[in-house]
Design an enzyme around this catalytic site. Structure first.
Site, short mmCIF file in Angstrom:
data_model
loop_
_atom_site.label_atom_id
_atom_site.label_comp_id
_atom_site.label_asym_id
_atom_site.label_seq_id
_atom_site.Cartn_x
_atom_site.Cartn_y
_atom_site.Cartn_z
N GLU A 13 -13.14 -5.40 -9.89
CA GLU A 13 -12.66 -6.03 -8.64
C GLU A 13 -13.29 -5.30 -7.47
O GLU A 13 -13.41 -4.08 -7.47
CB GLU A 13 -11.14 -5.89 -8.46
CG GLU A 13 -10.30 -6.80 -9.28
CD GLU A 13 -8.80 -6.65 -8.98
OE1 GLU A 13 -8.43 -6.31 -7.83
OE2 GLU A 13 -8.01 -6.86 -9.91
N GLU A 34 -4.89 -1.93 -13.22
CA GLU A 34 -4.32 -1.01 -12.25
C GLU A 34 -2.93 -0.52 -12.63
O GLU A 34 -1.95 -0.75 -11.89
CB GLU A 34 -4.27 -1.66 -10.87
CG GLU A 34 -5.61 -2.13 -10.35
CD GLU A 34 -5.57 -2.55 -8.88
OE1 GLU A 34 -4.48 -2.64 -8.31
OE2 GLU A 34 -6.66 -2.76 -8.31
C1 BGP Z 1 -5.67 -5.36 -6.56
C2 BGP Z 1 -4.97 -6.21 -7.58
C3 BGP Z 1 -5.11 -7.68 -7.36
C4 BGP Z 1 -5.28 -8.15 -5.94
C5 BGP Z 1 -6.14 -7.21 -5.11
C6 BGP Z 1 -6.13 -7.49 -3.64
O1 BGP Z 1 -4.96 -4.19 -6.36
O2 BGP Z 1 -5.41 -5.94 -8.89
O3 BGP Z 1 -4.06 -8.28 -8.04
O4 BGP Z 1 -4.13 -8.58 -5.40
O5 BGP Z 1 -5.78 -5.87 -5.28
O6 BGP Z 1 -5.09 -6.84 -2.98
P1 BGP Z 1 -3.95 -7.56 -2.20
O7 BGP Z 1 -3.62 -8.78 -2.94
O8 BGP Z 1 -2.81 -6.61 -2.18
O9 BGP Z 1 -4.48 -7.81 -0.83
#
Ligand code: BGP
Length: 462
Positions: free
Chosen positions: A363, A165
């Site tokens: 993800e 990302e």
């Molecule tokens: C994505 C990232 C992760 C993870 C996930 C969940 O954007 O790659 O690192 O954190 O989101 O989001 P968050 O942790 O902000 O709830």
């Protein structure tokens, strides 16, 4: 109906070094911007929980990988910490090499293919002190770190990714004051984005020159931009959001060039970053072998109600407004819309507009607050909402694959509850619950058992 996935489908989960390893200032690791920011502004982190211990993977990785095997994982993605591997930016930390070797060996021994990412929001502090991605020198440092990692682990790791990302540090760090260095400046944001793209292309170049037998990709969070209506102005606004947030990395990474419309937009607004003549060729010649797509939520876009006023600080929202789709369903904890069909739209977009490059869902997942509410008398979190979430996304993904999209896997965010940046342990995403007050003890959730079965059957019936 039965949802069967292609033979050899990659099933597993994703994580990152800073969110799981812990030992953030031990084992010879140097500080990242997260360690520094926590030290200076702990109040920016949910309940004051910082990056120090995260989920203790550095210590418990063996048990964790055994648990992955129990759930039939055939792959797992995490990242290498740049600040752990090269604490002073130059010299290799032997302890880090030992840890990553052990971890990788353990995965391979358990039939879990490692997919290794090089950068997951974790800029080493010494690099940030030089200006981070704003400084071209840091791009060179990153390329040399990438080369070191390929040399050290390339004999065992066959799938690599340059960035996770890369748009997030741009947005969060240089536009919306969500991550350190908390700058709000679109011109600087564009420079950061551009240099990050150069860094990715340079890492791909190093990889190919190394004559590495593996494959290299990039992981992008693609947020489909849906226009409020078919009205010309709404469509134009949605297209700009798509250019800025998706195509700014997708096109150069896969097609080897920036979209002309994006370049024109950047030029018209006096945002052209510093660049070098040879960059164009570098990007053109170093596209990725595969794409990882993180999908959580769509973007709902409409034309601006009122045009920007002269002299107003330029932001992405100078070009569009977001709106609430009346039919939306929300994950209220994270504040993100749940829209399963988005995963299908991405599959079709990659198929039709990006040469049907091999790609996988790197993800997808659901963060829920106060999950202890759902613990039953046996101590298990009964997270049926997570099972539904995954199932509905998998159905749409399945449809995309049936229609010819070249998707080779699905990775859930995440294997065990981990530290989510400023949200720390607020929203839990794991298949395993982690008790941060009791030696980071892991307990399987209902979704873990369910997911293990899906993998075993290479699909599910519903
Ligand atoms: C994505 C990232 C992760 C993870 C996930 C969940 O954007 O790659 O690192 O954190 O989101 O989001 P968050 O942790 O902000 O709830």
């Amino acid at each position: 109906m039965k949802y069967d996935f292609p033979k050899g489908f990659y099933w597993g989960a994703a994580a990152s070094a800073p969110q799981t390893e812990g030992m953030s200032l031990e084992g010879g690791k140097a500080a990242t911007i997260w360690d520094y920011w926590y030290k200076t502004q702990p109040e920016r982190f949910f309940q004051g929980v910082g990056p120090k211990n995260t989920s203790d993977f550095y210590i418990q990785y063996k048990e964790d990988i055994e648990n992955m095997k129990k759930l039939n994982f055939n792959s797992y993605r995490t990242s290498i910490s740049w600040a752990r591997l090269l604490p002073d930016g130059k010299n290799v930390n032997d302890e880090a090499v030992e840890f990553y070797n052990n971890m990788i060996d353990e995965m391979i021994r358990n039939g879990v293919k490692p997919i290794m990412n090089l950068f997951h929001f974790d800029m080493p502090l010494i690099m940030q002190e030089k200006g981070g991605w704003e400084n071209r020198q840091v791009v060179e440092e990153f390329a040399s770190y990438a080369k070191t990692a390929f040399k050290l682990f390339g004999d065992k790791v066959k799938m690599w990714t340059t960035f996770n990302e890369p748009i997030v540090p741009v947005e969060a760090g240089y536009l919306y004051n969500q991550h350190y260095p908390c700058v709000v400046d679109m011109k600087r944001a564009v420079q950061v984005a551009y240099n990050t793209m150069i860094a990715s292309a340079k890492a791909v170049k190093e990889f190919k020159e190394d004559n590495n037998q593996g494959k290299i990709g990039i992981i992008l969070n693609l947020t489909p931009s849906y226009a409020r209506s078919e009205d010309k102005e709404d469509l134009k606004a949605a297209n700009i959001a798509d250019l800025l947030f998706n195509r700014s990395f997708l096109d150069p990474s896969v097609k080897g060039e920036y979209p002309e419309e994006l370049v024109a937009l950047i030029r018209e607004n006096n945002l052209i970053p510093e660049y070098r003549e040879a960059d164009k060729e570098l990007i053109r010649d170093n596209t990725v072998d595969f794409l990882g797509v993180n999908y959580y939520q769509p973007r709902r876009i409409k034309a601006k109600n009122e045009p920007c006023k002269a002299g107003e600080t330029l932001m992405p929202e100078s070009f569009f407004d977001t709106y609430e789709w009346p039919e939306r369903r929300m994950n209220p904890y994270r504040g993100w819309e749940i829209y399963e069909k988005g995963i299908y739209d991405i599959a079709i977009n990659v198929r039709d507009n990006y040469g049907n490059i091999p790609w996988f869902i790197s993800e997808n997942g659901m963060g829920v607050q106060d999950e202890e509410r759902f613990i039953d008398e046996t101590g298990m979190v009964k997270d049926d909402y997570r099972i539904d979430f995954i199932k509905e996304h998998l159905k749409w993904l399945h449809k995309g694959i049936q229609e010819g999209s070249n998707c080779f896997g699905y990775h859930l965010w995440t294997f065990m509850d981990n530290w989510s940046w400023c949200n720390a342990y607020k929203n839990r995403y794991g298949l395993f619950r982690v008790d941060i007050n009791s030696n980071y003890k892991r307990t399987i959730k209902k979704s873990g058992l369910w997911y293990g079965n899906v993998i075993k059957n290479n699909g599910f019936e519903d």
